[in-house]
Design a protein around this motif. Structure first.
Motif, PDB file in Angstrom:
ATOM      1  N   ILE A   1      -4.528   8.975   3.244  1.00  0.00           N
ATOM      2  CA  ILE A   1      -3.904  10.304   3.324  1.00  0.00           C
ATOM      3  C   ILE A   1      -3.742  10.637   4.803  1.00  0.00           C
ATOM      4  CG2 ILE A   1      -4.102  12.748   2.722  1.00  0.00           C
ATOM      5  CD1 ILE A   1      -6.151  11.902   0.557  1.00  0.00           C
ATOM      6  N   VAL A   2      -2.578  11.161   5.168  1.00  0.00           N
ATOM      7  CA  VAL A   2      -2.310  11.509   6.565  1.00  0.00           C
ATOM      8  C   VAL A   2      -1.943  12.988   6.658  1.00  0.00           C
ATOM      9  CG1 VAL A   2      -1.034  10.931   8.660  1.00  0.00           C
ATOM     10  CG2 VAL A   2      -1.468   9.154   6.935  1.00  0.00           C
TER      11      VAL A   2
ATOM     12  N   LEU B   1      15.033   7.432   2.773  1.00  0.00           N
ATOM     13  CA  LEU B   1      15.538   7.039   1.461  1.00  0.00           C
ATOM     14  C   LEU B   1      15.174   5.592   1.139  1.00  0.00           C
ATOM     15  CD1 LEU B   1      19.057   8.722   1.645  1.00  0.00           C
ATOM     16  CD2 LEU B   1      17.115   9.459   0.248  1.00  0.00           C
ATOM     17  N   LYS B   2      15.022   4.786   2.181  1.00  0.00           N
ATOM     18  CA  LYS B   2      14.740   3.364   1.992  1.00  0.00           C
ATOM     19  C   LYS B   2      13.245   3.075   1.874  1.00  0.00           C
ATOM     20  CE  LYS B   2      15.692  -1.176   4.064  1.00  0.00           C
ATOM     21  NZ  LYS B   2      16.383  -1.904   5.179  1.00  0.00           N
ATOM     22  N   TYR B   3      12.422   3.744   2.675  1.00  0.00           N
ATOM     23  CA  TYR B   3      11.012   3.359   2.790  1.00  0.00           C
ATOM     24  C   TYR B   3      10.035   4.353   2.167  1.00  0.00           C
ATOM     25  CZ  TYR B   3      12.881   0.129   6.288  1.00  0.00           C
ATOM     26  OH  TYR B   3      13.598  -0.845   6.928  1.00  0.00           O
ATOM     27  N   SER B   4      10.531   5.410   1.583  1.00  0.00           N
ATOM     28  CA  SER B   4       9.613   6.439   1.099  1.00  0.00           C
ATOM     29  C   SER B   4      10.020   6.961  -0.265  1.00  0.00           C
ATOM     30  CB  SER B   4       9.558   7.605   2.091  1.00  0.00           C
ATOM     31  OG  SER B   4      10.777   8.340   2.060  1.00  0.00           O
ATOM     32  N   GLU B   5       9.121   7.786  -0.793  1.00  0.00           N
ATOM     33  CA  GLU B   5       9.370   8.465  -2.072  1.00  0.00           C
ATOM     34  C   GLU B   5       8.787   9.865  -1.978  1.00  0.00           C
ATOM     35  OE1 GLU B   5       7.522   8.391  -6.589  1.00  0.00           O
ATOM     36  OE2 GLU B   5       7.604   6.510  -5.457  1.00  0.00           O
ATOM     37  N   PHE B   6       9.522  10.857  -2.444  1.00  0.00           N
ATOM     38  CA  PHE B   6       9.000  12.221  -2.514  1.00  0.00           C
ATOM     39  C   PHE B   6       8.483  12.425  -3.929  1.00  0.00           C
ATOM     40  CE2 PHE B   6       8.520  16.692  -2.511  1.00  0.00           C
ATOM     41  CZ  PHE B   6       8.562  17.140  -1.200  1.00  0.00           C
ATOM     42  N   ARG B   7       7.173  12.626  -4.057  1.00  0.00           N
ATOM     43  CA  ARG B   7       6.586  12.812  -5.387  1.00  0.00           C
ATOM     44  C   ARG B   7       6.384  14.294  -5.658  1.00  0.00           C
ATOM     45  NH1 ARG B   7       2.502   7.751  -5.371  1.00  0.00           N
ATOM     46  NH2 ARG B   7       4.128   6.182  -5.633  1.00  0.00           N
ATOM     47  N   GLY B   8       6.860  14.725  -6.788  1.00  0.00           N
ATOM     48  CA  GLY B   8       6.789  16.133  -7.117  1.00  0.00           C
ATOM     49  C   GLY B   8       8.049  16.846  -6.645  1.00  0.00           C
TER      50      GLY B   8
ATOM     51  N   VAL C   1       5.679   4.948   2.102  1.00  0.00           N
ATOM     52  CA  VAL C   1       5.284   6.313   2.435  1.00  0.00           C
ATOM     53  C   VAL C   1       5.576   7.213   1.241  1.00  0.00           C
ATOM     54  CG1 VAL C   1       5.742   8.278   3.924  1.00  0.00           C
ATOM     55  CG2 VAL C   1       5.631   5.986   4.899  1.00  0.00           C
ATOM     56  N   VAL C   2       4.590   7.990   0.845  1.00  0.00           N
ATOM     57  CA  VAL C   2       4.727   8.918  -0.270  1.00  0.00           C
ATOM     58  C   VAL C   2       4.609  10.342   0.256  1.00  0.00           C
ATOM     59  CG1 VAL C   2       3.718   9.712  -2.445  1.00  0.00           C
ATOM     60  CG2 VAL C   2       3.806   7.258  -1.922  1.00  0.00           C
TER      61      VAL C   2
ATOM     62  N   ASP D   1       0.837  -1.200   0.000  1.00  0.00           N
ATOM     63  CA  ASP D   1       0.000   0.000   0.000  1.00  0.00           C
ATOM     64  C   ASP D   1       0.871   1.249   0.000  1.00  0.00           C
ATOM     65  OD1 ASP D   1      -2.330  -1.472   0.062  1.00  0.00           O
ATOM     66  OD2 ASP D   1      -2.627  -1.280   2.223  1.00  0.00           O
ATOM     67  N   GLU D   2       0.276   2.352  -0.422  1.00  0.00           N
ATOM     68  CA  GLU D   2       0.949   3.648  -0.357  1.00  0.00           C
ATOM     69  C   GLU D   2       0.131   4.595   0.510  1.00  0.00           C
ATOM     70  OE1 GLU D   2       3.140   3.553  -4.735  1.00  0.00           O
ATOM     71  OE2 GLU D   2       1.542   5.022  -4.358  1.00  0.00           O
ATOM     72  N   VAL D   3       0.843   5.392   1.295  1.00  0.00           N
ATOM     73  CA  VAL D   3       0.197   6.338   2.201  1.00  0.00           C
ATOM     74  C   VAL D   3       0.823   7.708   1.972  1.00  0.00           C
ATOM     75  CG1 VAL D   3      -0.278   6.914   4.597  1.00  0.00           C
ATOM     76  CG2 VAL D   3      -0.216   4.518   3.897  1.00  0.00           C
ATOM     77  N   ILE D   4      -0.006   8.716   1.711  1.00  0.00           N
ATOM     78  CA  ILE D   4       0.472  10.064   1.384  1.00  0.00           C
ATOM     79  C   ILE D   4       0.487  10.938   2.628  1.00  0.00           C
ATOM     80  CG2 ILE D   4      -0.032  12.145   0.052  1.00  0.00           C
ATOM     81  CD1 ILE D   4      -1.330  10.319  -2.056  1.00  0.00           C
ATOM     82  N   MET D   5       1.588  11.658   2.812  1.00  0.00           N
ATOM     83  CA  MET D   5       1.745  12.560   3.962  1.00  0.00           C
ATOM     84  C   MET D   5       2.829  13.590   3.651  1.00  0.00           C
ATOM     85  SD  MET D   5       3.899  10.118   6.619  1.00  0.00           S
ATOM     86  CE  MET D   5       2.702   8.800   6.525  1.00  0.00           C
ATOM     87  N   PRO D   6       2.983  14.606   4.494  1.00  0.00           N
ATOM     88  CA  PRO D   6       4.097  15.540   4.314  1.00  0.00           C
ATOM     89  C   PRO D   6       5.385  14.946   4.873  1.00  0.00           C
ATOM     90  CG  PRO D   6       2.828  16.187   6.216  1.00  0.00           C
ATOM     91  CD  PRO D   6       2.103  15.014   5.604  1.00  0.00           C
ATOM     92  N   SER D   7       6.507  15.347   4.306  1.00  0.00           N
ATOM     93  CA  SER D   7       7.804  14.921   4.838  1.00  0.00           C
ATOM     94  C   SER D   7       8.167  15.711   6.088  1.00  0.00           C
ATOM     95  CB  SER D   7       8.890  15.117   3.773  1.00  0.00           C
ATOM     96  OG  SER D   7      10.166  14.800   4.263  1.00  0.00           O
ATOM     97  N   TYR D   8       7.585  16.888   6.222  1.00  0.00           N
ATOM     98  CA  TYR D   8       7.848  17.735   7.391  1.00  0.00           C
ATOM     99  C   TYR D   8       6.923  17.305   8.520  1.00  0.00           C
ATOM    100  CZ  TYR D   8       9.016  21.845  10.155  1.00  0.00           C
ATOM    101  OH  TYR D   8       9.458  22.679  11.167  1.00  0.00           O
ATOM    102  N   THR D   9       7.349  16.269   9.253  1.00  0.00           N
ATOM    103  CA  THR D   9       6.573  15.725  10.359  1.00  0.00           C
ATOM    104  C   THR D   9       7.486  14.883  11.227  1.00  0.00           C
ATOM    105  OG1 THR D   9       4.593  14.452  10.967  1.00  0.00           O
ATOM    106  CG2 THR D   9       5.861  13.649   9.081  1.00  0.00           C
TER     107      THR D   9
END
Length: 378
Positions: free
Chosen positions: A124-125, A331-338, A96-97, A73-81
């Motif tokens: 979405i978180v 870097l291992k578990y997430s992706e920054f989209r955009g 994590v996206v 699954d993918e879960v969308i959230m901000p990286s600033y958290t």
């Protein structure tokens, strides 16, 4: 430091309530004060059920289990958290996206969420930074159209609202923190908020190690047993007692912090008008809770210089999150989209000033004076 960044809230009744727990020989979880805390949260927010937990981290993990987040699954959230926002889903095997934040509120940019959605997206978180609500109408509309779950990270949002609705009560699940650094504290602690009552029974089982122990205590079953995967998310009633002393004075604490916030805002506005710093922004539809007061310096180097200057004058400020996507685990578990247009840049400029219940006006004035001195001599 003479002026600390944070002092945990204390009202005077905490020890009396803890003593009552000890004398009643009821110090484990789900006692009198756990029930009182849960009831207070439910009345304040209007959710179907609130469950006190050992931390906001654990409340988020419970939400991930209830949402049936699974590997792939993918879960969308901000990286600033805070790292817990991502960890709860990584532990379930999800990816994590991250998407960029808004520079005005430091919250997730709601306009970037939809383009990050794929067939694998499950939730979405939104993270309500500094107790200022995300643009929840837009987020809930996106979630409805794409059949996604919304899990609000309202760790900093107790007593704050969006369009009159309590933060944490708008999405499918909400999570509060009662950590030492929060407006209301039990040392370590949190709460899971359930909008839909259909989740309540499973949430109670998950919180009790996956057993139906609560039904056993209510006399509804002869013995309790293992029903589903869960863990020990239940805090001691002594911790709950400590928290209840503050919830009884929640309005007083909230108003005190708002007074501090407004004093900072008024005193530092001249620096903003000169273009030397930026100050917090609260959208008209949001009622914040003065969880923090921050300023934004010109850049990272200027912020570090101000930290050094304030510290040398016995004042302890604090920076905040290093964006998760730049970390080893990120870097291992997430992706920054955009594009990371604002997340890193704005995080490196932000500096939090001392803020806590019963902070004195004299101390606020000294902090302001030192900030103004720094900009006068630089």
């Amino acid at each position: 430091m003479r002026i600390n960044f944070n002092v945990p809230p204390y009202t005077g009744c905490e020890f009396d309530y803890i003593k009552e727990c000890v004398e009643a020989q009821k110090i484990c979880g789900d006692g009198k004060y756990t029930a009182l805390d849960n009831e207070w949260i439910e009345k304040k927010t209007g959710v179907s059920k609130a469950l006190l937990t050992t931390s906001c981290t654990h409340a988020t993990e419970m939400a991930a289990i209830l949402a049936e987040i699974k590997e792939g699954d993918e879960v969308i959230m901000p990286s600033y958290t805070f790292v817990s926002t991502a960890n709860a889903f990584v532990l379930r095997g999800a990816k994590v996206v991250f998407v960029d934040i808004r520079p005005d509120t430091m919250n997730i940019d709601e306009k970037l969420i939809e383009q990050a959605i794929t067939p694998k997206t499950r939730a979405i978180v939104p993270v309500h930074y500094a107790g200022v609500g995300c643009e929840m109408d837009t987020i809930m509309d996106i979630a409805k159209r794409h059949n996604l779950i919304v899990i609000e990270d309202a760790a900093q949002g107790v007593m704050a609202s969006y369009k009159g609705k309590a933060l944490g009560s708008i999405g499918d699940f909400g999570n509060y923190s009662f950590h030492e650094t929060k407006n209301y504290s039990m040392g370590e602690g949190g709460a899971l908020l359930l909008r839909d009552e259909t989740y309540v029974d499973n949430a109670i089982i998950i919180r009790e190690k996956g057993t139906n122990r609560t039904l056993y205590k209510l006399g509804k079953v002869d013995k309790y047993s293992w029903i589903m995967p869960g863990s020990s998310f239940l805090p001691s009633d002594m911790n709950a007692a400590y928290l209840y002393a503050q919830l009884q004075k929640a309005d007083e604490i909230n108003n005190d912090r708002l007074d501090h916030y407004n004093r900072y805002m008024e005193a530092l506005t001249p620096l903003k008008e000169k273009g030397l710093i930026e100050l917090p922004f609260v959208p008209e539809e949001c009622q914040h809770n003065a969880h923090m007061f921050y300023i934004k310096c010109k850049d990272f180097e200027e912020r570090q210089g101000l930290i050094k200057y304030l510290t040398s004058n016995d004042i302890l400020p604090a920076s905040h999150y290093v964006p998760l996507h730049s970390s080893k685990a990120g870097l291992k578990y997430s992706e920054f989209r955009g594009e990371d247009r604002y997340t890193t840049k704005e995080s490196e400029r932000l500096l939090r000033l001392p803020m806590y219940y019963k902070l004195t006006n004299e101390d606020i004035d000294e902090v302001v004076m030192r900030v103004k001195e720094f900009y006068k001599f630089n």
